[in-house]
Design an enzyme around this catalytic site. Structure first.
Site, PDB file in Angstrom:
ATOM      1  CB  ALA A  66      -0.882  -0.022   1.248  1.00 26.52           C
ATOM      2  N   GLY A 109       0.353  -5.009   0.698  1.00 27.24           N
ATOM      3  CA  GLY A 109      -0.863  -5.014  -0.123  1.00 27.24           C
ATOM      4  C   GLY A 109      -0.633  -5.637  -1.496  1.00 27.24           C
ATOM      5  CD  GLU A 112      -2.885  -7.541   2.644  1.00 21.45           C
ATOM      6  OE1 GLU A 112      -2.662  -6.362   2.296  1.00 21.45           O
ATOM      7  OE2 GLU A 112      -3.413  -7.845   3.729  1.00 21.45           O
ATOM      8  CD  GLU A 132       1.660  -5.346   5.447  1.00 21.83           C
ATOM      9  OE1 GLU A 132       2.597  -6.167   5.526  1.00 21.83           O
ATOM     10  OE2 GLU A 132       0.805  -5.400   4.546  1.00 21.83           O
TER      11      GLU A 132
HETATM   12  N1  CAA Z   1       4.590   3.296  -0.513  1.00 14.45           N
HETATM   13  C1  CAA Z   1       5.030   4.458  -1.047  1.00 14.45           C
HETATM   14  N2  CAA Z   1       6.184   4.574  -1.751  1.00 14.45           N
HETATM   15  C2  CAA Z   1       6.916   3.475  -1.904  1.00 14.45           C
HETATM   16  C3  CAA Z   1       6.537   2.216  -1.380  1.00 14.45           C
HETATM   17  C4  CAA Z   1       5.305   2.144  -0.650  1.00 14.45           C
HETATM   18  N3  CAA Z   1       4.840   0.989  -0.156  1.00 14.45           N
HETATM   19  N4  CAA Z   1       7.485   1.301  -1.686  1.00 14.45           N
HETATM   20  C5  CAA Z   1       8.423   1.959  -2.403  1.00 14.45           C
HETATM   21  N5  CAA Z   1       8.089   3.255  -2.538  1.00 14.45           N
HETATM   22  C6  CAA Z   1       8.845   4.306  -3.243  1.00 14.45           C
HETATM   23  C7  CAA Z   1      10.068   4.746  -2.447  1.00 14.45           C
HETATM   24  O1  CAA Z   1       9.709   5.723  -1.486  1.00 14.45           O
HETATM   25  C8  CAA Z   1      10.943   5.304  -3.556  1.00 14.45           C
HETATM   26  O2  CAA Z   1      10.445   6.588  -3.910  1.00 14.45           O
HETATM   27  P1  CAA Z   1      11.493   7.792  -4.182  1.00 14.45           P
HETATM   28  O3  CAA Z   1      12.297   7.334  -5.378  1.00 14.45           O
HETATM   29  O4  CAA Z   1      10.609   8.949  -4.477  1.00 14.45           O
HETATM   30  O5  CAA Z   1      12.330   7.900  -2.958  1.00 14.45           O
HETATM   31  C9  CAA Z   1      10.650   4.387  -4.742  1.00 14.45           C
HETATM   32  O6  CAA Z   1       9.405   3.742  -4.436  1.00 14.45           O
HETATM   33  C10 CAA Z   1      11.703   3.298  -4.937  1.00 14.45           C
HETATM   34  O7  CAA Z   1      11.861   2.612  -3.701  1.00 14.45           O
HETATM   35  P2  CAA Z   1      13.261   2.423  -2.953  1.00 14.45           P
HETATM   36  O8  CAA Z   1      14.205   3.530  -3.322  1.00 14.45           O
HETATM   37  O9  CAA Z   1      12.971   2.209  -1.504  1.00 14.45           O
HETATM   38  O10 CAA Z   1      13.769   1.092  -3.646  1.00 14.45           O
HETATM   39  P3  CAA Z   1      14.712  -0.032  -3.016  1.00 14.45           P
HETATM   40  O11 CAA Z   1      15.024  -0.975  -4.117  1.00 14.45           O
HETATM   41  O12 CAA Z   1      15.838   0.579  -2.281  1.00 14.45           O
HETATM   42  O13 CAA Z   1      13.810  -0.799  -1.932  1.00 14.45           O
HETATM   43  C11 CAA Z   1      11.817  -1.882  -1.120  1.00 14.45           C
HETATM   44  C12 CAA Z   1      12.686  -1.536  -2.349  1.00 14.45           C
HETATM   45  C13 CAA Z   1      12.580  -2.809  -0.194  1.00 14.45           C
HETATM   46  C14 CAA Z   1      10.570  -2.569  -1.654  1.00 14.45           C
HETATM   47  C15 CAA Z   1      11.431  -0.585  -0.352  1.00 14.45           C
HETATM   48  O14 CAA Z   1      10.936   0.366  -1.285  1.00 14.45           O
HETATM   49  C16 CAA Z   1      10.398  -0.783   0.712  1.00 14.45           C
HETATM   50  O15 CAA Z   1      10.707  -1.279   1.780  1.00 14.45           O
HETATM   51  N6  CAA Z   1       9.136  -0.364   0.443  1.00 14.45           N
HETATM   52  C17 CAA Z   1       8.067  -0.412   1.396  1.00 14.45           C
HETATM   53  C18 CAA Z   1       7.523  -1.818   1.569  1.00 14.45           C
HETATM   54  C19 CAA Z   1       6.439  -1.859   2.599  1.00 14.45           C
HETATM   55  O16 CAA Z   1       6.617  -1.560   3.747  1.00 14.45           O
HETATM   56  N7  CAA Z   1       5.221  -2.279   2.170  1.00 14.45           N
HETATM   57  C20 CAA Z   1       4.073  -2.454   3.041  1.00 14.45           C
HETATM   58  C21 CAA Z   1       3.173  -1.274   2.954  1.00 14.45           C
HETATM   59  S1  CAA Z   1       1.849  -1.341   4.151  1.00 14.45           S
HETATM   60  C22 CAA Z   1       0.608  -2.270   3.459  1.00 14.45           C
HETATM   61  O17 CAA Z   1       0.764  -2.809   2.376  1.00 14.45           O
HETATM   62  C23 CAA Z   1      -0.660  -2.357   4.284  1.00 14.45           C
HETATM   63  C24 CAA Z   1      -1.735  -3.247   3.791  1.00 14.45           C
HETATM   64  O18 CAA Z   1      -1.785  -4.423   4.093  1.00 14.45           O
HETATM   65  C25 CAA Z   1      -2.870  -2.740   2.995  1.00 14.45           C
END
Ligand code: CAA
Length: 258
Positions: A66, A109, A112, A132
Site C-alpha cells: 500500500a 498489499g 495481498e 507491515e
Molecule cells: N509506498 C510508497 N512509496 C513506496 C513504497 C510504498 N509501499 N514502496 C516503495 N516506494 C517508493 C520509495 O519511497 C521510492 O520513492 P522515491 O524514489 O521517491 O524515494 C521508490 O518507491 C523506490 O523505492 P526504494 O528507493 O525504496 O527502492 P529499493 O530498491 O531501495 O527498496 C523496497 C525496495 C525494499 C521494496 C522498499 O521500497 C520498501 O521497503 N518499500 C516499502 C515496503 C512496505 O513496507 N510495504 C508495506 C506497505 S503497508 C501495506 O501494504 C498495508 C496493507 O496491508 C494494505
C-alpha cells in the site's frame, strides 16, 4: 475502454490484461489505483468476449505494498469512513479465472492482491513478504487470513511477525506460487497459460472455481453437496453436449460459454 491513471488495460484475444503502472514508486497501491484495478477486472468480468484475466506490474516490481505516503496520515475514524477494504472484497466476487504474474517485489498489499487472485505465477527474482510489522501496523487486506489458510498457522505467524522477505523459490516450496519463470519470459509464459485456459469451457472453469472456494469454508459434506449441484448444473449447458459429442466424434471441441 475506461481512462485509468494508475493502471493500463488491454485485451488480447479472449484475455483481459491489467498492468499496474506506477513504476516510479514500485507500483505502491494508492486508493485510486486499487479502485481502478477492481473496476477494470469487473468490467472484464462483464465483457462476454473475455474469458481469463491477468494482473501484472510495470517496472522493477509487481507492487511494494500500500502507498505509505497516503496511509501515514490516516486515523481509525478516517479509515472506518473510507471503508477502503470493501474494494478488495469485490475481488472475491469475480467468477472468471484471474491469474497474477509477479516479479521484483510482492510486498504487503501487493502480496495481498496476488493472494486474492486464483493462480500465482512468479519470476524467479520475486521477493515476497509482509513488512507491515516494521511500520508498526499489520496486513489489512486479507494477508493474515489468506496466508494462514495457505501455509498454516505457525508458518504464517513466523513470516508475518518477522516481516522478512522470502525468495520466490521458498514461496513456491510453501505452495503459494503455481509456476516459477525466468523474469524475461514471465509475461509471455503467463499469457500462453491464460490462452490455454481461455480455450476450456468457461462454465466449467467458473463452477470449479466456485466449488474450490467453498472447500475452504465448508465442511467436507457440505462442500460435496455444493460440488454435486454444480456438476448437475453443467449438464444444462450447450458446452457439455459439445464437449462430450466432440470426444465421441473424435474431433476438437469448440466451447461457447453457454
Ligand atoms: N509506498 C510508497 N512509496 C513506496 C513504497 C510504498 N509501499 N514502496 C516503495 N516506494 C517508493 C520509495 O519511497 C521510492 O520513492 P522515491 O524514489 O521517491 O524515494 C521508490 O518507491 C523506490 O523505492 P526504494 O528507493 O525504496 O527502492 P529499493 O530498491 O531501495 O527498496 C523496497 C525496495 C525494499 C521494496 C522498499 O521500497 C520498501 O521497503 N518499500 C516499502 C515496503 C512496505 O513496507 N510495504 C508495506 C506497505 S503497508 C501495506 O501494504 C498495508 C496493507 O496491508 C494494505
Amino acid at each position: 475502454m475506461a481512462d485509468y491513471k494508475y493502471i493500463q488495460v488491454e485485451t488480447k484475444d479472449q484475455l483481459g490484461l491489467v498492468m499496474l503502472n506506477r513504476p516510479k514508486v514500485l507500483n505502491a497501491l494508492n486508493r485510486q489505483m486499487v479502485s481502478e484495478i477492481v473496476q477494470a477486472l469487473e468490467s472484464f468480468e462483464q465483457n462476454d468476449r473475455i474469458r481469463v484475466m491477468v494482473v501484472y506490474g510495470n517496472g522493477r516490481a509487481f507492487a511494494a505494498g500500500a502507498d505509505i505516503d497516503e496511509m501515514a496520515v490516516d486515523n481509525p475514524v478516517s479509515l472506518e469512513l473510507l471503508n477502503q477494504f470493501t474494494e478488495w472484497d469485490r475481488l472475491s466476487l469475480l467468477k472468471k479465472p484471474v491469474i497474477c504474474a509477479v516479479h521484483g517485489f510482492a510486498l504487503g498489499g501487493g502480496f495481498e492482491l496476488a493472494l486474492a487472485c486464483d493462480l500465482l505465477f512468479a519470476a524467479e527474482d520475486t521477493k515476497f513478504g509482509f513488512p507491515e510489522v516494521n511500520l508498526a501496523v499489520m496486513p489489512g487486506a486479507g494477508g493474515t487470513q489468506r496466508l494462514t489458510k495457505l501455509i498454516g498457522k505457525t508458518l504464517a505467524l513466523e513470516w508475518l511477525w518477522s516481516g522478512e522477505m522470502r525468495e520466490a523459490g521458498e514461496a513456491s516450496r510453501l505452495g503459494i506460487v503455481n509456476k516459477l519463470f525466468p523474469k524475461e519470459v514471465l509475461i509471455e509464459e503467463t499469457i500462453k497459460y491464460a490462452q490455454m485456459l481461455s480455450k476450456k469451457p468457461p462454465l466449467s472453469l467458473r463452477l470449479i472455481k466456485e466449488s474450490v472456494s467453498k472447500a475452504v469454508d465448508y465442511s467436507l459434506y457440505e462442500g460435496m453437496q455444493f460440488e454435486r449441484k454444480n456438476f448437475y448444473l453443467l449438464f444444462a449447458s450447450e458446452d457439455q453436449k459439445e464437449g462430450m459429442n466432440a470426444f465421441i466424434e473424435k474431433r476438437k471441441a469448440n466451447f461457447k460459454g453457454r
